[in-house]
Design a protein around this motif. Structure first.
Motif, PDB file in Angstrom:
ATOM      1  N   ALA A 153       0.850  -1.199   0.000  1.00  0.00           N
ATOM      2  CA  ALA A 153       0.000   0.000   0.000  1.00  0.00           C
ATOM      3  C   ALA A 153       0.882   1.244   0.000  1.00  0.00           C
ATOM      4  O   ALA A 153       0.776   2.119   0.855  1.00  0.00           O
ATOM      5  CB  ALA A 153      -0.955   0.015   1.183  1.00  0.00           C
ATOM      6  N   ALA A 154       1.770   1.282  -0.983  1.00  0.00           N
ATOM      7  CA  ALA A 154       2.754   2.363  -1.052  1.00  0.00           C
ATOM      8  C   ALA A 154       2.697   3.043  -2.410  1.00  0.00           C
ATOM      9  O   ALA A 154       2.343   2.428  -3.419  1.00  0.00           O
ATOM     10  CB  ALA A 154       4.157   1.813  -0.811  1.00  0.00           C
ATOM     11  N   VAL A 155       3.073   4.296  -2.397  1.00  0.00           N
ATOM     12  CA  VAL A 155       3.234   5.052  -3.628  1.00  0.00           C
ATOM     13  C   VAL A 155       4.622   5.683  -3.584  1.00  0.00           C
ATOM     14  O   VAL A 155       5.030   6.229  -2.559  1.00  0.00           O
ATOM     15  CB  VAL A 155       2.134   6.119  -3.801  1.00  0.00           C
ATOM     16  CG1 VAL A 155       2.122   7.101  -2.641  1.00  0.00           C
ATOM     17  CG2 VAL A 155       2.283   6.854  -5.117  1.00  0.00           C
ATOM     18  N   ALA A 156       5.371   5.540  -4.678  1.00  0.00           N
ATOM     19  CA  ALA A 156       6.672   6.204  -4.800  1.00  0.00           C
ATOM     20  C   ALA A 156       6.433   7.548  -5.469  1.00  0.00           C
ATOM     21  O   ALA A 156       5.775   7.624  -6.513  1.00  0.00           O
ATOM     22  CB  ALA A 156       7.633   5.355  -5.621  1.00  0.00           C
ATOM     23  N   VAL A 157       6.939   8.603  -4.842  1.00  0.00           N
ATOM     24  CA  VAL A 157       6.726   9.955  -5.340  1.00  0.00           C
ATOM     25  C   VAL A 157       8.086  10.622  -5.527  1.00  0.00           C
ATOM     26  O   VAL A 157       8.901  10.649  -4.607  1.00  0.00           O
ATOM     27  CB  VAL A 157       5.863  10.770  -4.345  1.00  0.00           C
ATOM     28  CG1 VAL A 157       5.589  12.157  -4.888  1.00  0.00           C
ATOM     29  CG2 VAL A 157       4.557  10.048  -4.048  1.00  0.00           C
ATOM     30  N   SER A 158       8.301  11.157  -6.718  1.00  0.00           N
ATOM     31  CA  SER A 158       9.559  11.829  -7.011  1.00  0.00           C
ATOM     32  C   SER A 158       9.697  13.092  -6.166  1.00  0.00           C
ATOM     33  O   SER A 158       8.737  13.848  -5.991  1.00  0.00           O
ATOM     34  CB  SER A 158       9.625  12.189  -8.485  1.00  0.00           C
ATOM     35  OG  SER A 158      10.777  13.000  -8.736  1.00  0.00           O
ATOM     36  N   ILE A 159      10.906  13.315  -5.695  1.00  0.00           N
ATOM     37  CA  ILE A 159      11.200  14.547  -4.957  1.00  0.00           C
ATOM     38  C   ILE A 159      12.042  15.511  -5.795  1.00  0.00           C
ATOM     39  O   ILE A 159      12.539  16.499  -5.290  1.00  0.00           O
ATOM     40  CB  ILE A 159      11.915  14.256  -3.620  1.00  0.00           C
ATOM     41  CG1 ILE A 159      13.240  13.528  -3.850  1.00  0.00           C
ATOM     42  CG2 ILE A 159      10.992  13.477  -2.693  1.00  0.00           C
ATOM     43  CD1 ILE A 159      14.150  13.497  -2.638  1.00  0.00           C
ATOM     44  N   ALA A 160      12.167  15.213  -7.093  1.00  0.00           N
ATOM     45  CA  ALA A 160      13.012  16.039  -7.959  1.00  0.00           C
ATOM     46  C   ALA A 160      12.421  17.421  -8.217  1.00  0.00           C
ATOM     47  O   ALA A 160      13.157  18.361  -8.477  1.00  0.00           O
ATOM     48  CB  ALA A 160      13.260  15.321  -9.287  1.00  0.00           C
ATOM     49  N   GLY A 161      11.105  17.550  -8.123  1.00  0.00           N
ATOM     50  CA  GLY A 161      10.457  18.830  -8.397  1.00  0.00           C
ATOM     51  C   GLY A 161      10.163  19.600  -7.131  1.00  0.00           C
ATOM     52  O   GLY A 161      10.650  19.276  -6.043  1.00  0.00           O
ATOM     53  N   PRO A 162       9.324  20.619  -7.260  1.00  0.00           N
ATOM     54  CA  PRO A 162       8.945  21.435  -6.105  1.00  0.00           C
ATOM     55  C   PRO A 162       8.150  20.630  -5.073  1.00  0.00           C
ATOM     56  O   PRO A 162       7.482  19.644  -5.401  1.00  0.00           O
ATOM     57  CB  PRO A 162       8.069  22.536  -6.710  1.00  0.00           C
ATOM     58  CG  PRO A 162       8.323  22.513  -8.175  1.00  0.00           C
ATOM     59  CD  PRO A 162       8.759  21.126  -8.513  1.00  0.00           C
ATOM     60  N   VAL A 163       8.190  21.091  -3.826  1.00  0.00           N
ATOM     61  CA  VAL A 163       7.465  20.453  -2.732  1.00  0.00           C
ATOM     62  C   VAL A 163       5.986  20.310  -3.081  1.00  0.00           C
ATOM     63  O   VAL A 163       5.378  19.259  -2.853  1.00  0.00           O
ATOM     64  CB  VAL A 163       7.644  21.245  -1.413  1.00  0.00           C
ATOM     65  CG1 VAL A 163       6.676  20.763  -0.343  1.00  0.00           C
ATOM     66  CG2 VAL A 163       9.087  21.133  -0.927  1.00  0.00           C
ATOM     67  N   ASP A 164       5.399  21.346  -3.648  1.00  0.00           N
ATOM     68  CA  ASP A 164       3.973  21.303  -3.985  1.00  0.00           C
ATOM     69  C   ASP A 164       3.642  20.151  -4.923  1.00  0.00           C
ATOM     70  O   ASP A 164       2.584  19.528  -4.802  1.00  0.00           O
ATOM     71  CB  ASP A 164       3.511  22.625  -4.606  1.00  0.00           C
ATOM     72  CG  ASP A 164       3.434  23.760  -3.600  1.00  0.00           C
ATOM     73  OD1 ASP A 164       3.475  23.487  -2.375  1.00  0.00           O
ATOM     74  OD2 ASP A 164       3.342  24.921  -4.030  1.00  0.00           O
ATOM     75  N   ASP A 165       4.527  19.851  -5.875  1.00  0.00           N
ATOM     76  CA  ASP A 165       4.290  18.739  -6.798  1.00  0.00           C
ATOM     77  C   ASP A 165       4.296  17.409  -6.054  1.00  0.00           C
ATOM     78  O   ASP A 165       3.475  16.526  -6.332  1.00  0.00           O
ATOM     79  CB  ASP A 165       5.341  18.707  -7.899  1.00  0.00           C
ATOM     80  CG  ASP A 165       5.225  19.868  -8.880  1.00  0.00           C
ATOM     81  OD1 ASP A 165       4.252  20.651  -8.777  1.00  0.00           O
ATOM     82  OD2 ASP A 165       6.120  19.991  -9.734  1.00  0.00           O
ATOM     83  N   THR A 166       5.217  17.263  -5.115  1.00  0.00           N
ATOM     84  CA  THR A 166       5.303  16.026  -4.342  1.00  0.00           C
ATOM     85  C   THR A 166       4.058  15.857  -3.478  1.00  0.00           C
ATOM     86  O   THR A 166       3.463  14.778  -3.422  1.00  0.00           O
ATOM     87  CB  THR A 166       6.577  16.030  -3.471  1.00  0.00           C
ATOM     88  OG1 THR A 166       7.713  16.241  -4.320  1.00  0.00           O
ATOM     89  CG2 THR A 166       6.746  14.718  -2.736  1.00  0.00           C
ATOM     90  N   VAL A 167       3.642  16.924  -2.833  1.00  0.00           N
ATOM     91  CA  VAL A 167       2.442  16.879  -1.983  1.00  0.00           C
ATOM     92  C   VAL A 167       1.212  16.559  -2.826  1.00  0.00           C
ATOM     93  O   VAL A 167       0.397  15.710  -2.444  1.00  0.00           O
ATOM     94  CB  VAL A 167       2.264  18.205  -1.211  1.00  0.00           C
ATOM     95  CG1 VAL A 167       0.922  18.253  -0.500  1.00  0.00           C
ATOM     96  CG2 VAL A 167       3.411  18.381  -0.217  1.00  0.00           C
ATOM     97  N   THR A 168       1.087  17.197  -3.978  1.00  0.00           N
ATOM     98  CA  THR A 168      -0.050  16.936  -4.865  1.00  0.00           C
ATOM     99  C   THR A 168      -0.099  15.471  -5.275  1.00  0.00           C
ATOM    100  O   THR A 168      -1.176  14.858  -5.293  1.00  0.00           O
ATOM    101  CB  THR A 168       0.016  17.850  -6.115  1.00  0.00           C
ATOM    102  OG1 THR A 168      -0.061  19.206  -5.672  1.00  0.00           O
ATOM    103  CG2 THR A 168      -1.095  17.555  -7.092  1.00  0.00           C
TER     104      THR A 168
END
Length: 179
Positions: A153-168
Motif C-alpha cells: 500500500a505504497a506510492v513512490a513519489v519523485s522529490i526532484a520537483g517542487p514540494v507542492d508537486d510532491t504533496v499533490t
C-alpha cells in the motif's frame, strides 16, 4: 470530503534528506485544509537519546536500536488515530521489516515513499543542518533502503520537483480532492 476509510494514516518515508518532515508537514496541512483533522508526527522526535547520540557520532543504527523506536512510532500513530485525527508521520522506515513492524499495529498504514537519487539528496543535505543525522550517514541510508513493494500500500513519489508537486502526488494517491 472523502470518507475516512479512504484516508488511512500516512507514513512519509525515505532516506535522510529526502524531505520527510517538509513533505509530511505539508501533507498534514493540506489534509487539515480539506476538513480532515490531521496531526503531523516527526518520528525523529521519538528516538531515544542513545540513538540520537549514536547517529550524531556518525554510527548507523542497528535493528536492535530501531525496534523500540519503531514500537514507539506505531504506538504514537495509534494514539493519534484514537483521537479522531488523521496521523501523518515522517519516518525513514528504510527496510520492509520496519514497515511491517509498524503495520503490525497500524494495518491500514499507507506509505508515501520519497524517491530521489543519491546525488539529489546529497546536494540537499549539503545545504541543511540536522540535529543528529550527519550527511556522512547517507551512504548507509541508501545501503539499507528497501524500496516499498506493490503489496505494501505504497506510492513512490519523485522529490526532484517542487514540494507542492510532491504533496499533490501524495494527495492524489490518497484520493483527496481539492473540492
Amino acid at each position: 470530503m472523502t470518507d475516512r476509510a479512504v484516508l488511512p494514516p500516512v507514513l512519509v518515508m525515505g532516506v535522510s534528506g529526502s524531505g520527510k518532515t517538509t513533505i509530511g508537514e505539508a501533507v498534514a496541512v493540506a489534509l487539515a485544509e480539506r476538513g480532515q483533522p490531521t496531526t503531523f508526527v516527526d518520528a525523529d522526535d521519538l528516538h531515544p537519546a542513545a540513538n540520537k547520540e549514536k547517529m550524531r557520532r556518525g554510527i548507523p543504527l542497528t535493528d536492535e536500536d530501531r525496534w523500540p523506536w519503531l514500537d514507539a512510532c506505531a504506538a504514537r500513530i495509534v494514539a493519534v488515530e484514537a483521537t479522531g485525527s488523521r496521523c501523518v508521520m515522517a519516518n525513514s522506515a528504510l527496510r520492509r521489516v520496519y514497515r511491517d513492524r509498524l503495520r503490525a499495529s497500524v494495518p491500514d498504514l499507507v506509505i508515501a515513499f520519497l524517491d530521489g537519487s543519491h546525488a539529489l539528496i546529497a546536494e540537499r543535505q549539503a545545504h541543511r543542518h540536522h540535529e543528529f543525522m550527519p550527511p556522512s550517514l547517507l551512504d548507509s541510508q541508501f545501503a539499507t533502503l528497501e524500496r516499498p513493494q506493490p503489496d505494501e500500500a505504497a506510492v513512490a513519489v519523485s522529490i526532484a520537483g517542487p514540494v507542492d508537486d510532491t504533496v499533490t502526488a501524495i494527495l492524489a494517491a490518497l484520493e483527496v480532492t481539492s473540492g
